[in-house]
Design a protein around this motif. Sequence first.
Motif, PDB file in Angstrom:
ATOM      1  N   UNK A 153       0.830  -1.218   0.000  1.00 13.52           N
ATOM      2  CA  UNK A 153       0.000   0.000   0.000  1.00 13.52           C
ATOM      3  C   UNK A 153       0.860   1.261   0.000  1.00 13.52           C
ATOM      4  N   UNK A 154       1.973   1.210   0.759  1.00 12.74           N
ATOM      5  CA  UNK A 154       2.852   2.390   0.837  1.00 12.74           C
ATOM      6  C   UNK A 154       3.457   2.689  -0.536  1.00 12.74           C
ATOM      7  N   UNK A 155       3.798   1.630  -1.290  1.00 10.02           N
ATOM      8  CA  UNK A 155       4.317   1.838  -2.648  1.00 10.02           C
ATOM      9  C   UNK A 155       3.234   2.471  -3.515  1.00 10.02           C
ATOM     10  N   UNK A 156       2.006   1.954  -3.397  1.00 11.53           N
ATOM     11  CA  UNK A 156       0.895   2.479  -4.197  1.00 11.53           C
ATOM     12  C   UNK A 156       0.632   3.963  -3.896  1.00 11.53           C
ATOM     13  N   UNK A 157       0.808   4.339  -2.627  1.00  6.98           N
ATOM     14  CA  UNK A 157       0.597   5.736  -2.239  1.00  6.98           C
ATOM     15  C   UNK A 157       1.777   6.629  -2.619  1.00  6.98           C
ATOM     16  N   UNK A 158       2.887   5.991  -3.053  1.00 13.22           N
ATOM     17  CA  UNK A 158       4.082   6.765  -3.363  1.00 13.22           C
ATOM     18  C   UNK A 158       4.919   7.077  -2.126  1.00 13.22           C
ATOM     19  N   UNK A 159       4.641   6.392  -1.024  1.00 11.48           N
ATOM     20  CA  UNK A 159       5.404   6.588   0.216  1.00 11.48           C
ATOM     21  C   UNK A 159       6.723   5.817   0.222  1.00 11.48           C
ATOM     22  N   UNK A 160       6.807   4.796  -0.621  1.00 13.23           N
ATOM     23  CA  UNK A 160       8.044   4.020  -0.755  1.00 13.23           C
ATOM     24  C   UNK A 160       8.345   3.864  -2.230  1.00 13.23           C
ATOM     25  N   UNK A 161       9.623   3.762  -2.588  1.00 12.68           N
ATOM     26  CA  UNK A 161       9.948   3.561  -4.006  1.00 12.68           C
ATOM     27  C   UNK A 161       9.415   2.216  -4.506  1.00 12.68           C
ATOM     28  N   UNK A 162       9.127   2.145  -5.796  1.00 13.84           N
ATOM     29  CA  UNK A 162       8.497   0.953  -6.369  1.00 13.84           C
ATOM     30  C   UNK A 162       9.388  -0.288  -6.261  1.00 13.84           C
ATOM     31  N   UNK A 163      10.692  -0.085  -6.117  1.00 15.45           N
ATOM     32  CA  UNK A 163      11.609  -1.229  -6.146  1.00 15.45           C
ATOM     33  C   UNK A 163      11.716  -2.014  -4.847  1.00 15.45           C
ATOM     34  N   UNK A 164      11.043  -1.599  -3.763  1.00 15.70           N
ATOM     35  CA  UNK A 164      11.222  -2.305  -2.483  1.00 15.70           C
ATOM     36  C   UNK A 164      10.641  -3.712  -2.530  1.00 15.70           C
ATOM     37  N   UNK A 165      11.155  -4.579  -1.674  1.00 11.81           N
ATOM     38  CA  UNK A 165      10.711  -5.971  -1.595  1.00 11.81           C
ATOM     39  C   UNK A 165       9.898  -6.131  -0.303  1.00 11.81           C
TER      40      UNK A 165
END
Lengths: 207, 207
Positions: A153-165
Amino acid sequence: MPDKPADQAERLHADAATKRPGGRTARTAQAVFDATIAELGEVGYAALRIETVAERAGVNRATIYRRWGDKPSLVAAAFTARQVEVSPPADTGDLFEDLLAFLREVRRGFDSPWIAALISETGPRTADNDGLRQVLDKIWPARFRLSREIFVRAVERGDLPAGVDPDFLVQAAAGPLYFRRLMLGRSLTDDFLRHTAALVIAGARQS
Amino acid sequence: MPDKPADQAERLHADAATKRPGGRTARTAQAVFDATIAELGEVGYAALRIETVAERAGVNRATIYRRWGDKPSLVAAAFTARQVEVSPPADTGDLFEDLLAFLREVRRGFDSPWIAALISETGPRTADNDGLRQVLDKIWPARFRLSREIFVRAVERGDLPAGVDPDFLVQAAAGPLYFRRLMLGRSLTDDFLRHTAALVIAGARQS
Protein backbone atom coordinates in the motif's frame (compact mmCIF):
# COMPACT_ATOMS: atom_id res chain seq x y z
CA MET A 1 -1.32 -20.04 2.13
CA PRO A 2 -0.75 -23.80 2.42
CA ASP A 3 1.12 -25.37 -0.44
CA LYS A 4 -1.51 -27.95 -1.33
CA PRO A 5 -4.96 -26.89 -2.58
CA ALA A 6 -6.48 -29.74 -0.54
CA ASP A 7 -5.16 -28.16 2.65
CA GLN A 8 -6.63 -24.85 1.72
CA ALA A 9 -9.99 -26.34 0.87
CA GLU A 10 -9.97 -28.13 4.20
CA ARG A 11 -9.10 -24.92 5.98
CA LEU A 12 -11.77 -22.91 4.22
CA HIS A 13 -14.23 -25.64 5.07
CA ALA A 14 -13.14 -25.54 8.71
CA ASP A 15 -13.43 -21.75 8.74
CA ALA A 16 -16.88 -21.84 7.20
CA ALA A 17 -17.93 -24.48 9.69
CA THR A 18 -16.58 -22.39 12.57
CA LYS A 19 -18.71 -19.51 11.40
CA ARG A 20 -21.92 -21.54 11.53
CA PRO A 21 -22.23 -21.73 15.30
CA GLY A 22 -25.42 -23.71 15.03
CA GLY A 23 -23.98 -26.78 13.30
CA ARG A 24 -22.68 -29.86 15.08
CA THR A 25 -19.61 -29.88 12.79
CA ALA A 26 -18.92 -26.28 13.72
CA ARG A 27 -19.28 -26.95 17.42
CA THR A 28 -16.90 -29.87 17.16
CA ALA A 29 -14.31 -27.79 15.29
CA GLN A 30 -14.62 -25.01 17.84
CA ALA A 31 -14.20 -27.40 20.76
CA VAL A 32 -11.22 -29.13 19.14
CA PHE A 33 -9.49 -25.83 18.26
CA ASP A 34 -10.12 -24.45 21.75
CA ALA A 35 -8.67 -27.63 23.27
CA THR A 36 -5.68 -27.57 20.90
CA ILE A 37 -4.86 -23.97 21.75
CA ALA A 38 -5.31 -24.54 25.47
CA GLU A 39 -3.00 -27.55 25.33
CA LEU A 40 -0.40 -25.62 23.30
CA GLY A 41 -0.41 -22.90 25.92
CA GLU A 42 -0.04 -25.38 28.76
CA VAL A 43 2.35 -28.05 27.50
CA GLY A 44 3.73 -26.61 24.24
CA TYR A 45 3.92 -28.20 20.82
CA ALA A 46 6.30 -31.11 21.37
CA ALA A 47 4.32 -32.48 24.30
CA LEU A 48 0.91 -31.96 22.72
CA ARG A 49 -0.98 -35.24 22.17
CA ILE A 50 -4.05 -35.63 19.97
CA GLU A 51 -5.44 -38.04 22.56
CA THR A 52 -5.38 -35.33 25.23
CA VAL A 53 -6.91 -32.80 22.88
CA ALA A 54 -9.73 -35.25 22.11
CA GLU A 55 -10.42 -35.83 25.81
CA ARG A 56 -10.37 -32.13 26.54
CA ALA A 57 -12.72 -31.38 23.64
CA GLY A 58 -15.00 -34.27 24.52
CA VAL A 59 -14.74 -35.80 21.06
CA ASN A 60 -13.56 -39.11 19.73
CA ARG A 61 -9.87 -39.28 18.80
CA ALA A 62 -10.83 -40.85 15.45
CA THR A 63 -12.87 -37.74 14.63
CA ILE A 64 -9.78 -35.58 14.90
CA TYR A 65 -7.63 -37.92 12.81
CA ARG A 66 -10.31 -38.21 10.15
CA ARG A 67 -10.89 -34.48 9.87
CA TRP A 68 -7.42 -33.02 10.34
CA GLY A 69 -5.13 -35.92 9.58
CA ASP A 70 -2.20 -35.37 11.90
CA LYS A 71 -0.84 -33.17 14.63
CA PRO A 72 0.86 -30.54 12.39
CA SER A 73 -2.32 -30.15 10.32
CA LEU A 74 -4.47 -29.88 13.43
CA VAL A 75 -2.28 -27.21 15.02
CA ALA A 76 -2.05 -25.26 11.76
CA ALA A 77 -5.83 -25.41 11.36
CA ALA A 78 -6.37 -24.22 14.95
CA PHE A 79 -3.89 -21.40 14.40
CA THR A 80 -5.49 -20.35 11.12
CA ALA A 81 -8.99 -20.41 12.61
CA ARG A 82 -7.78 -18.07 15.37
CA GLN A 83 -5.97 -15.88 12.87
CA VAL A 84 -9.17 -15.12 10.95
CA GLU A 85 -10.38 -13.52 14.17
CA VAL A 86 -7.36 -11.21 13.96
CA SER A 87 -8.17 -8.12 11.94
CA PRO A 88 -6.12 -7.45 8.78
CA PRO A 89 -3.26 -4.99 9.25
CA ALA A 90 -4.26 -1.44 10.07
CA ASP A 91 -4.72 0.91 7.12
CA THR A 92 -4.27 4.35 8.64
CA GLY A 93 -2.89 5.83 5.43
CA ASP A 94 0.39 6.40 7.28
CA LEU A 95 3.22 3.91 6.80
CA PHE A 96 4.78 4.47 10.22
CA GLU A 97 1.47 3.97 12.05
CA ASP A 98 0.61 0.88 10.00
CA LEU A 99 4.02 -0.66 10.64
CA LEU A 100 3.90 0.17 14.34
CA ALA A 101 0.47 -1.50 14.59
CA PHE A 102 1.93 -4.61 12.93
CA LEU A 103 4.88 -4.70 15.33
CA ARG A 104 2.50 -4.37 18.29
CA GLU A 105 0.59 -7.35 16.87
CA VAL A 106 3.86 -9.32 16.75
CA ARG A 107 4.50 -8.33 20.37
CA ARG A 108 1.03 -9.52 21.39
CA GLY A 109 1.95 -12.91 19.96
CA PHE A 110 4.77 -13.26 22.47
CA ASP A 111 2.30 -12.55 25.28
CA SER A 112 -0.04 -15.28 24.10
CA PRO A 113 0.97 -18.59 25.72
CA TRP A 114 0.09 -20.75 22.73
CA ILE A 115 1.72 -18.53 20.11
CA ALA A 116 4.75 -18.17 22.36
CA ALA A 117 4.88 -21.98 22.60
CA LEU A 118 4.99 -22.32 18.81
CA ILE A 119 7.61 -19.59 18.44
CA SER A 120 9.85 -20.86 21.17
CA GLU A 121 9.97 -24.48 20.09
CA THR A 122 11.03 -23.82 16.53
CA GLY A 123 14.67 -24.57 16.98
CA PRO A 124 15.27 -27.45 19.35
CA ARG A 125 15.77 -30.95 18.09
CA THR A 126 12.74 -32.82 19.32
CA ALA A 127 11.00 -35.81 17.86
CA ASP A 128 8.35 -33.39 16.63
CA ASN A 129 10.69 -30.87 15.08
CA ASP A 130 9.69 -31.75 11.53
CA GLY A 131 6.04 -31.51 12.47
CA LEU A 132 6.48 -28.04 13.91
CA ARG A 133 8.32 -26.98 10.76
CA GLN A 134 5.25 -28.15 8.78
CA VAL A 135 3.03 -26.05 11.04
CA LEU A 136 5.18 -22.97 10.54
CA ASP A 137 5.33 -23.54 6.80
CA LYS A 138 1.54 -23.41 6.76
CA ILE A 139 1.21 -20.47 9.11
CA TRP A 140 3.84 -18.04 7.88
CA PRO A 141 2.74 -17.58 4.26
CA ALA A 142 -0.71 -16.49 5.46
CA ARG A 143 0.76 -14.04 7.95
CA PHE A 144 3.13 -12.70 5.32
CA ARG A 145 0.33 -12.27 2.81
CA LEU A 146 -1.39 -9.98 5.32
CA SER A 147 1.56 -8.04 6.68
CA ARG A 148 3.32 -7.37 3.38
CA GLU A 149 0.20 -5.39 2.38
CA ILE A 150 1.46 -2.58 4.60
CA PHE A 151 4.41 -2.06 2.26
CA VAL A 152 2.47 -2.75 -0.94
CA ARG A 153 0.00 0.00 0.00
CA ALA A 154 2.85 2.39 0.84
CA VAL A 155 4.32 1.84 -2.65
CA GLU A 156 0.89 2.48 -4.20
CA ARG A 157 0.60 5.74 -2.24
CA GLY A 158 4.08 6.76 -3.36
CA ASP A 159 5.40 6.59 0.22
CA LEU A 160 8.04 4.02 -0.75
CA PRO A 161 9.95 3.56 -4.01
CA ALA A 162 8.50 0.95 -6.37
CA GLY A 163 11.61 -1.23 -6.15
CA VAL A 164 11.22 -2.31 -2.48
CA ASP A 165 10.71 -5.97 -1.60
CA PRO A 166 7.72 -6.22 0.80
CA ASP A 167 8.65 -9.76 1.94
CA PHE A 168 12.13 -8.62 2.85
CA LEU A 169 10.79 -5.59 4.72
CA VAL A 170 8.48 -7.78 6.85
CA GLN A 171 11.54 -9.82 7.89
CA ALA A 172 13.61 -6.69 8.52
CA ALA A 173 10.85 -5.22 10.72
CA ALA A 174 9.81 -8.32 12.67
CA GLY A 175 13.32 -9.79 13.05
CA PRO A 176 14.67 -7.38 15.67
CA LEU A 177 11.66 -8.14 17.93
CA TYR A 178 12.28 -11.89 17.82
CA PHE A 179 16.00 -11.44 18.39
CA ARG A 180 15.50 -9.07 21.32
CA ARG A 181 12.88 -11.19 22.98
CA LEU A 182 14.25 -14.70 22.37
CA MET A 183 18.00 -14.13 22.39
CA LEU A 184 18.42 -11.18 24.71
CA GLY A 185 15.39 -11.89 26.89
CA ARG A 186 14.65 -8.16 26.94
CA SER A 187 11.19 -6.62 26.89
CA LEU A 188 9.68 -5.21 23.73
CA THR A 189 9.14 -1.61 24.75
CA ASP A 190 7.09 0.71 22.60
CA ASP A 191 10.24 2.76 22.18
CA PHE A 192 12.04 -0.23 20.66
CA LEU A 193 9.12 -0.87 18.30
CA ARG A 194 9.05 2.77 17.17
CA HIS A 195 12.81 2.82 16.69
CA THR A 196 12.60 -0.36 14.57
CA ALA A 197 9.72 0.93 12.43
CA ALA A 198 11.51 4.25 11.82
CA LEU A 199 14.77 2.53 10.82
CA VAL A 200 13.11 0.13 8.38
CA ILE A 201 11.09 2.90 6.74
CA ALA A 202 14.07 5.25 6.45
CA GLY A 203 16.17 2.42 5.04
CA ALA A 204 13.47 1.37 2.56
CA ARG A 205 13.11 4.92 1.28
CA GLN A 206 16.77 4.94 0.30
CA SER A 207 16.63 1.66 -1.59
CA MET B 1 30.52 -8.99 30.27
CA PRO B 2 29.22 -11.07 33.17
CA ASP B 3 27.36 -9.13 35.82
CA LYS B 4 29.48 -10.25 38.74
CA PRO B 5 33.18 -9.35 38.89
CA ALA B 6 33.88 -12.79 40.37
CA ASP B 7 32.58 -14.41 37.20
CA GLN B 8 34.74 -12.23 35.08
CA ALA B 9 37.83 -12.92 37.14
CA GLU B 10 37.12 -16.62 36.88
CA ARG B 11 36.68 -16.32 33.15
CA LEU B 12 39.87 -14.35 32.66
CA HIS B 13 41.63 -16.92 34.76
CA ALA B 14 40.18 -19.71 32.65
CA ASP B 15 41.19 -17.90 29.47
CA ALA B 16 44.70 -17.35 30.72
CA ALA B 17 44.90 -20.99 31.72
CA THR B 18 43.72 -22.05 28.29
CA LYS B 19 46.51 -20.06 26.76
CA ARG B 20 49.24 -21.87 28.76
CA PRO B 21 49.03 -25.15 26.92
CA GLY B 22 51.79 -26.61 29.06
CA GLY B 23 50.01 -26.42 32.43
CA ARG B 24 47.90 -29.20 33.88
CA THR B 25 45.18 -26.69 34.81
CA ALA B 26 45.15 -25.46 31.23
CA ARG B 27 44.97 -28.97 29.83
CA THR B 28 42.06 -29.77 32.13
CA ALA B 29 40.18 -26.62 31.08
CA GLN B 30 40.79 -27.40 27.43
CA ALA B 31 39.58 -30.97 27.79
CA VAL B 32 36.50 -29.89 29.75
CA PHE B 33 35.61 -27.13 27.28
CA ASP B 34 36.11 -29.46 24.32
CA ALA B 35 33.87 -32.05 25.97
CA THR B 36 31.25 -29.41 26.84
CA ILE B 37 31.13 -28.13 23.30
CA ALA B 38 31.03 -31.61 21.80
CA GLU B 39 28.14 -32.55 24.11
CA LEU B 40 26.28 -29.34 23.31
CA GLY B 41 26.56 -30.13 19.61
CA GLU B 42 25.36 -33.69 20.11
CA VAL B 43 22.61 -33.51 22.72
CA GLY B 44 21.94 -29.76 23.13
CA TYR B 45 21.80 -27.68 26.27
CA ALA B 46 18.81 -29.14 28.13
CA ALA B 47 20.13 -32.71 27.91
CA LEU B 48 23.73 -31.83 28.75
CA ARG B 49 24.94 -33.43 31.99
CA ILE B 50 28.08 -32.43 33.86
CA GLU B 51 28.62 -36.11 34.64
CA THR B 52 28.83 -36.95 30.95
CA VAL B 53 31.12 -34.00 30.27
CA ALA B 54 33.42 -35.20 33.07
CA GLU B 55 33.55 -38.73 31.65
CA ARG B 56 34.21 -37.45 28.16
CA ALA B 57 36.97 -35.11 29.38
CA GLY B 58 38.48 -37.80 31.58
CA VAL B 59 38.29 -35.64 34.71
CA ASN B 60 36.59 -35.97 38.04
CA ARG B 61 33.10 -34.54 38.24
CA ALA B 62 34.05 -32.73 41.46
CA THR B 63 36.79 -30.87 39.57
CA ILE B 64 34.20 -29.36 37.25
CA TYR B 65 31.85 -28.37 40.06
CA ARG B 66 34.70 -26.84 42.07
CA ARG B 67 36.05 -24.81 39.19
CA TRP B 68 32.94 -23.76 37.27
CA GLY B 69 30.22 -24.13 39.85
CA ASP B 70 27.21 -25.21 37.79
CA LYS B 71 26.07 -26.05 34.30
CA PRO B 72 25.21 -22.49 33.13
CA SER B 73 28.61 -21.23 34.30
CA LEU B 74 30.42 -24.13 32.66
CA VAL B 75 28.68 -23.63 29.32
CA ALA B 76 29.20 -19.86 29.43
CA ALA B 77 32.91 -20.40 30.21
CA ALA B 78 33.29 -22.88 27.35
CA PHE B 79 31.53 -20.48 25.01
CA THR B 80 33.66 -17.54 26.09
CA ALA B 81 36.88 -19.54 25.73
CA ARG B 82 35.89 -20.42 22.17
CA GLN B 83 34.89 -16.85 21.45
CA VAL B 84 38.39 -15.54 22.21
CA GLU B 85 39.49 -17.68 19.27
CA VAL B 86 37.09 -15.68 17.11
CA SER B 87 38.75 -12.58 15.73
CA PRO B 88 37.28 -9.19 16.66
CA PRO B 89 34.97 -7.67 14.03
CA ALA B 90 36.61 -6.75 10.75
CA ASP B 91 37.87 -3.17 10.45
CA THR B 92 38.01 -2.58 6.71
CA GLY B 93 37.34 1.14 7.06
CA ASP B 94 34.08 0.59 5.20
CA LEU B 95 30.86 0.31 7.21
CA PHE B 96 29.06 -1.92 4.70
CA GLU B 97 31.96 -4.39 4.50
CA ASP B 98 32.38 -4.46 8.30
CA LEU B 99 28.67 -5.07 8.84
CA LEU B 100 28.54 -7.73 6.14
CA ALA B 101 31.49 -9.52 7.80
CA PHE B 102 29.60 -9.44 11.13
CA LEU B 103 26.45 -10.87 9.57
CA ARG B 104 28.48 -13.65 7.96
CA GLU B 105 29.87 -14.39 11.43
CA VAL B 106 26.31 -14.63 12.76
CA ARG B 107 25.48 -17.00 9.90
CA ARG B 108 28.47 -19.17 10.74
CA GLY B 109 27.03 -19.52 14.24
CA PHE B 110 23.92 -21.23 12.83
CA ASP B 111 26.16 -23.70 11.00
CA SER B 112 28.00 -24.61 14.19
CA PRO B 113 26.14 -27.45 15.94
CA TRP B 114 26.88 -26.28 19.46
CA ILE B 115 26.06 -22.61 18.86
CA ALA B 116 22.93 -23.65 16.98
CA ALA B 117 21.99 -25.79 20.00
CA LEU B 118 22.23 -22.79 22.33
CA ILE B 119 20.30 -20.54 19.96
CA SER B 120 17.55 -23.01 19.28
CA GLU B 121 16.80 -23.92 22.87
CA THR B 122 16.31 -20.40 24.10
CA GLY B 123 12.56 -20.40 24.04
CA PRO B 124 11.10 -23.72 25.10
CA ARG B 125 10.02 -24.36 28.64
CA THR B 126 12.43 -26.97 29.89
CA ALA B 127 13.63 -27.66 33.37
CA ASP B 128 16.85 -25.93 32.37
CA ASN B 129 15.29 -22.87 30.83
CA ASP B 130 16.48 -20.56 33.58
CA GLY B 131 19.98 -21.98 33.30
CA LEU B 132 20.13 -21.30 29.58
CA ARG B 133 18.91 -17.76 30.20
CA GLN B 134 21.88 -17.35 32.58
CA VAL B 135 24.22 -18.61 29.86
CA LEU B 136 22.84 -16.17 27.32
CA ASP B 137 22.99 -13.32 29.82
CA LYS B 138 26.71 -14.03 30.16
CA ILE B 139 27.38 -14.54 26.47
CA TRP B 140 25.48 -11.72 24.81
CA PRO B 141 27.05 -8.69 26.51
CA ALA B 142 30.51 -9.86 25.37
CA ARG B 143 29.31 -10.39 21.81
CA PHE B 144 27.59 -7.00 21.84
CA ARG B 145 30.69 -5.29 23.16
CA LEU B 146 32.56 -6.55 20.10
CA SER B 147 29.95 -6.08 17.40
CA ARG B 148 28.76 -2.63 18.45
CA GLU B 149 32.31 -1.42 17.68
CA ILE B 150 31.44 -1.57 13.99
CA PHE B 151 28.96 1.28 14.49
CA VAL B 152 31.07 3.17 17.02
CA ARG B 153 33.95 3.30 14.50
CA ALA B 154 31.58 4.43 11.73
CA VAL B 155 30.45 7.34 13.90
CA GLU B 156 34.08 8.24 14.60
CA ARG B 157 34.82 8.23 10.86
CA GLY B 158 31.78 10.42 10.21
CA ASP B 159 30.04 7.60 8.28
CA LEU B 160 27.06 7.66 10.64
CA PRO B 161 25.48 10.54 12.58
CA ALA B 162 26.62 10.84 16.18
CA GLY B 163 23.12 10.19 17.53
CA VAL B 164 22.87 6.53 16.48
CA ASP B 165 22.48 3.79 19.11
CA PRO B 166 25.05 1.04 18.37
CA ASP B 167 23.28 -1.54 20.59
CA PHE B 168 20.03 -0.96 18.75
CA LEU B 169 21.74 -1.26 15.36
CA VAL B 170 23.27 -4.63 16.31
CA GLN B 171 19.77 -5.90 17.08
CA ALA B 172 18.35 -4.38 13.90
CA ALA B 173 21.07 -6.04 11.81
CA ALA B 174 21.20 -9.48 13.45
CA GLY B 175 17.45 -9.79 14.06
CA PRO B 176 16.34 -10.46 10.48
CA LEU B 177 18.84 -13.36 10.23
CA TYR B 178 17.46 -15.06 13.34
CA PHE B 179 13.88 -14.53 12.23
CA ARG B 180 14.52 -15.85 8.71
CA ARG B 181 16.43 -18.89 9.89
CA LEU B 182 14.43 -19.88 12.99
CA MET B 183 10.90 -18.82 12.07
CA LEU B 184 10.83 -19.16 8.30
CA GLY B 185 13.38 -21.96 8.06
CA ARG B 186 14.89 -20.26 5.02
CA SER B 187 18.58 -20.15 4.19
CA LEU B 188 20.72 -17.11 4.89
CA THR B 189 21.87 -16.23 1.41
CA ASP B 190 24.61 -13.67 0.87
CA ASP B 191 22.04 -11.61 -0.99
CA PHE B 192 19.84 -11.50 2.12
CA LEU B 193 22.81 -10.47 4.27
CA ARG B 194 23.76 -7.67 1.86
CA HIS B 195 20.18 -6.48 1.65
CA THR B 196 19.96 -6.39 5.46
CA ALA B 197 23.27 -4.55 5.88
CA ALA B 198 22.30 -1.97 3.26
CA LEU B 199 18.88 -1.32 4.84
CA VAL B 200 20.29 -0.87 8.35
CA ILE B 201 23.01 1.49 7.17
CA ALA B 202 20.64 3.55 5.03
CA GLY B 203 18.18 3.73 7.92
CA ALA B 204 20.86 4.68 10.44
CA ARG B 205 22.10 7.50 8.21
CA GLN B 206 18.63 9.10 8.32
CA SER B 207 18.30 8.95 12.09
